[in-house]
Design a protein around this motif. Structure first.
Motif, PDB file in Angstrom:
ATOM      1  N   SER A   7       0.799  -1.230   0.000  1.00 46.49           N
ATOM      2  CA  SER A   7       0.000   0.000   0.000  1.00 46.49           C
ATOM      3  C   SER A   7       0.831   1.279   0.000  1.00 46.49           C
ATOM      4  O   SER A   7       0.421   2.283  -0.573  1.00 46.49           O
ATOM      5  N   SER A   8       1.996   1.259   0.626  1.00 46.70           N
ATOM      6  CA  SER A   8       2.815   2.470   0.687  1.00 46.70           C
ATOM      7  C   SER A   8       4.276   2.115   0.472  1.00 46.70           C
ATOM      8  O   SER A   8       4.717   1.050   0.891  1.00 46.70           O
ATOM      9  N   ARG A   9       5.026   2.989  -0.166  1.00 51.71           N
ATOM     10  CA  ARG A   9       6.477   2.783  -0.269  1.00 51.71           C
ATOM     11  C   ARG A   9       7.181   3.365   0.964  1.00 51.71           C
ATOM     12  O   ARG A   9       8.176   2.819   1.421  1.00 51.71           O
ATOM     13  N   TYR A  10       6.652   4.464   1.461  1.00 52.28           N
ATOM     14  CA  TYR A  10       7.233   5.121   2.639  1.00 52.28           C
ATOM     15  C   TYR A  10       6.114   5.494   3.598  1.00 52.28           C
ATOM     16  O   TYR A  10       5.037   5.920   3.162  1.00 52.28           O
ATOM     17  N   LEU A  11       6.386   5.334   4.893  1.00 53.34           N
ATOM     18  CA  LEU A  11       5.382   5.640   5.907  1.00 53.34           C
ATOM     19  C   LEU A  11       6.105   6.171   7.135  1.00 53.34           C
ATOM     20  O   LEU A  11       7.128   5.610   7.549  1.00 53.34           O
ATOM     21  N   VAL A  12       5.568   7.266   7.691  1.00 51.48           N
ATOM     22  CA  VAL A  12       6.129   7.817   8.930  1.00 51.48           C
ATOM     23  C   VAL A  12       5.015   7.858   9.954  1.00 51.48           C
ATOM     24  O   VAL A  12       3.945   8.437   9.704  1.00 51.48           O
ATOM     25  N   MET A  88      12.372  -1.871   7.020  1.00 49.42           N
ATOM     26  CA  MET A  88      11.771  -2.138   5.715  1.00 49.42           C
ATOM     27  C   MET A  88      10.909  -3.388   5.867  1.00 49.42           C
ATOM     28  O   MET A  88      11.391  -4.419   6.360  1.00 49.42           O
ATOM     29  N   TYR A  89       9.659  -3.295   5.426  1.00 53.27           N
ATOM     30  CA  TYR A  89       8.735  -4.430   5.512  1.00 53.27           C
ATOM     31  C   TYR A  89       8.441  -4.945   4.102  1.00 53.27           C
ATOM     32  O   TYR A  89       8.047  -4.184   3.215  1.00 53.27           O
ATOM     33  N   LEU A  90       8.650  -6.242   3.927  1.00 56.98           N
ATOM     34  CA  LEU A  90       8.451  -6.878   2.629  1.00 56.98           C
ATOM     35  C   LEU A  90       7.355  -7.924   2.721  1.00 56.98           C
ATOM     36  O   LEU A  90       7.350  -8.752   3.628  1.00 56.98           O
ATOM     37  N   CYS A  91       6.453  -7.881   1.762  1.00 56.62           N
ATOM     38  CA  CYS A  91       5.405  -8.888   1.638  1.00 56.62           C
ATOM     39  C   CYS A  91       5.771  -9.805   0.475  1.00 56.62           C
ATOM     40  O   CYS A  91       6.390  -9.367  -0.505  1.00 56.62           O
ATOM     41  N   ALA A  92       5.414 -11.074   0.581  1.00 52.98           N
ATOM     42  CA  ALA A  92       5.681 -12.027  -0.497  1.00 52.98           C
ATOM     43  C   ALA A  92       4.518 -12.999  -0.618  1.00 52.98           C
ATOM     44  O   ALA A  92       3.762 -13.214   0.333  1.00 52.98           O
ATOM     45  N   SER A  93       4.399 -13.591  -1.801  1.00 46.94           N
ATOM     46  CA  SER A  93       3.413 -14.647  -1.994  1.00 46.94           C
ATOM     47  C   SER A  93       4.056 -15.792  -2.766  1.00 46.94           C
ATOM     48  O   SER A  93       5.056 -15.593  -3.471  1.00 46.94           O
ATOM     49  N   GLY A 106       6.850  -7.991  -2.984  1.00 46.68           N
ATOM     50  CA  GLY A 106       6.476  -6.632  -3.294  1.00 46.68           C
ATOM     51  C   GLY A 106       7.690  -5.727  -3.180  1.00 46.68           C
ATOM     52  O   GLY A 106       8.768  -6.177  -2.776  1.00 46.68           O
ATOM     53  N   PRO A 107       7.540  -4.436  -3.489  1.00 47.48           N
ATOM     54  CA  PRO A 107       8.669  -3.512  -3.472  1.00 47.48           C
ATOM     55  C   PRO A 107       9.082  -3.054  -2.074  1.00 47.48           C
ATOM     56  O   PRO A 107      10.145  -2.463  -1.907  1.00 47.48           O
ATOM     57  N   GLY A 108       8.249  -3.367  -1.080  1.00 43.57           N
ATOM     58  CA  GLY A 108       8.600  -3.012   0.295  1.00 43.57           C
ATOM     59  C   GLY A 108       7.977  -1.701   0.752  1.00 43.57           C
ATOM     60  O   GLY A 108       7.665  -0.820  -0.055  1.00 43.57           O
ATOM     61  N   THR A 109       7.792  -1.604   2.059  1.00 38.47           N
ATOM     62  CA  THR A 109       7.356  -0.364   2.707  1.00 38.47           C
ATOM     63  C   THR A 109       8.413   0.013   3.729  1.00 38.47           C
ATOM     64  O   THR A 109       8.707  -0.775   4.635  1.00 38.47           O
ATOM     65  N   ARG A 110       8.977   1.195   3.567  1.00 40.19           N
ATOM     66  CA  ARG A 110       9.959   1.664   4.562  1.00 40.19           C
ATOM     67  C   ARG A 110       9.202   2.449   5.623  1.00 40.19           C
ATOM     68  O   ARG A 110       8.697   3.534   5.353  1.00 40.19           O
ATOM     69  N   LEU A 111       9.122   1.872   6.798  1.00 39.95           N
ATOM     70  CA  LEU A 111       8.388   2.464   7.914  1.00 39.95           C
ATOM     71  C   LEU A 111       9.355   3.126   8.885  1.00 39.95           C
ATOM     72  O   LEU A 111      10.325   2.503   9.320  1.00 39.95           O
ATOM     73  N   THR A 112       9.072   4.372   9.208  1.00 41.61           N
ATOM     74  CA  THR A 112       9.824   5.090  10.240  1.00 41.61           C
ATOM     75  C   THR A 112       8.874   5.421  11.374  1.00 41.61           C
ATOM     76  O   THR A 112       7.803   5.994  11.146  1.00 41.61           O
TER      77      THR A 112
ATOM     78  N   GLU B  38      17.672  -5.462  -5.755  1.00 43.85           N
ATOM     79  CA  GLU B  38      18.233  -4.182  -6.176  1.00 43.85           C
ATOM     80  C   GLU B  38      17.595  -3.074  -5.349  1.00 43.85           C
ATOM     81  O   GLU B  38      16.499  -3.255  -4.796  1.00 43.85           O
ATOM     82  N   PRO B  39      18.257  -1.933  -5.229  1.00 47.61           N
ATOM     83  CA  PRO B  39      17.748  -0.852  -4.376  1.00 47.61           C
ATOM     84  C   PRO B  39      16.317  -0.464  -4.725  1.00 47.61           C
ATOM     85  O   PRO B  39      15.981  -0.294  -5.896  1.00 47.61           O
ATOM     86  N   GLY B  40      15.465  -0.363  -3.694  1.00 44.72           N
ATOM     87  CA  GLY B  40      14.088   0.056  -3.908  1.00 44.72           C
ATOM     88  C   GLY B  40      13.163  -1.039  -4.415  1.00 44.72           C
ATOM     89  O   GLY B  40      11.991  -0.763  -4.712  1.00 44.72           O
ATOM     90  N   GLU B  41      13.661  -2.258  -4.502  1.00 44.37           N
ATOM     91  CA  GLU B  41      12.852  -3.366  -5.014  1.00 44.37           C
ATOM     92  C   GLU B  41      12.870  -4.529  -4.033  1.00 44.37           C
ATOM     93  O   GLU B  41      13.738  -4.605  -3.163  1.00 44.37           O
TER      94      GLU B  41
END
Lengths: 114, 111
Positions: A7-12, A88-93, A106-112, B38-41
């Motif tokens: 849902s988000s790439r970055y979250l604070v 960094m939170y990564l989801c996978a299936s 997925g591309p990940g969500t960087r949570l701060t 890779e970065p960002g992925e």
């Protein structure tokens, strides 16, 4: 192509807030996973699910919960965010339960958490 | 939980050099996978090895699964800048039916 979206790439967020991280996959995969990634620690499994409404704890479930109401969606919930959950939170299936299954990330969500 | 150790943690080399990354455990895995991130992925699967002693080649990348299925190696021949990334090994843990990931090797290939 398999697509896993987060849902988000970055979250604070602030300490104590309830945080929802959403993950959706479009390939009718049975299995879904949540990992956190920290430098030098690789990927650590938080929770996973092999079926709708089913969940299993991974290596570091403390402070997290999950929800899988529909097959394509797997949500990670931080009930009361803390600064040590900044990551960094990564989801996978993956399609099945075989040992050689490919996991699609997925591309990940960087949570701060401040 | 089974553990996987990767070495080295960081590697910075010049284009054209060869390198090997190692993934070791004291536990037996029924299969082992290598991913590149890779970065960002998110990580992307490169290969899966399932048989002890198995060797698989993917262009300039050669993957080997140890005879005892406790370790694996990734060898890159004539590295290129496009090989830059984080390489992760992951073993299938039959007990909990999930992957265990290594800590990763960050590779930087300088042109």
């Amino acid at each position: 192509d398999v697509k896993v979206t987060q849902s988000s790439r970055y979250l604070v967020k602030r300490t104590g807030e309830k945080v929802f991280l959403e993950c959706v996959q479009d390939m009718d995969h049975e299995n879904m996973f949540w990992y956190r990634q920290d430098p030098g620690l690789g990927l650590r499994l938080i929770y996973f699910s092999y079926d709708v409404k089913m969940k299993e704890k991974g290596d570091i479930p403390e402070g997290y919960s999950v929800s899988r109401e529909k097959k394509e969606r797997f949500s990670l919930i931080l009930e009361s965010a803390s600064t040590n959950q900044t990551s960094m939170y990564l989801c996978a299936s993956s399609p099945g339960q075989g040992t050689a299954d490919t996991q699609y990330f997925g591309p990940g969500t960087r949570l701060t958490v401040l | 939980t089974q553990l996987l150790e990767q070495s080295p943690q960081f590697l910075s080399i010049q284009e054209g050099e060869n390198l090997t990354v190692y993934c070791n455990s004291s536990s037996v895995f029924s299969s082992l996978q290598w991913y590149r991130q890779e970065p960002g992925e998110g990580p992307v699967l490169l290969v899966t090895v399932v048989t002890g002693g198995e060797v698989k080649k993917l262009k300039r990348l050669t993957f080997q699964f140890g005879d005892a299925r406790k370790d694996s190696s990734l060898h890159i021949t004539a590295a290129q800048p496009g090989d830059t990334g984080l390489y992760l090994c992951a073993g299938w843990d039959t007990g909990r039916r999930a992957l265990t990931f290594g800590s990763g090797t960050r590779l930087q290939v300088q042109p």
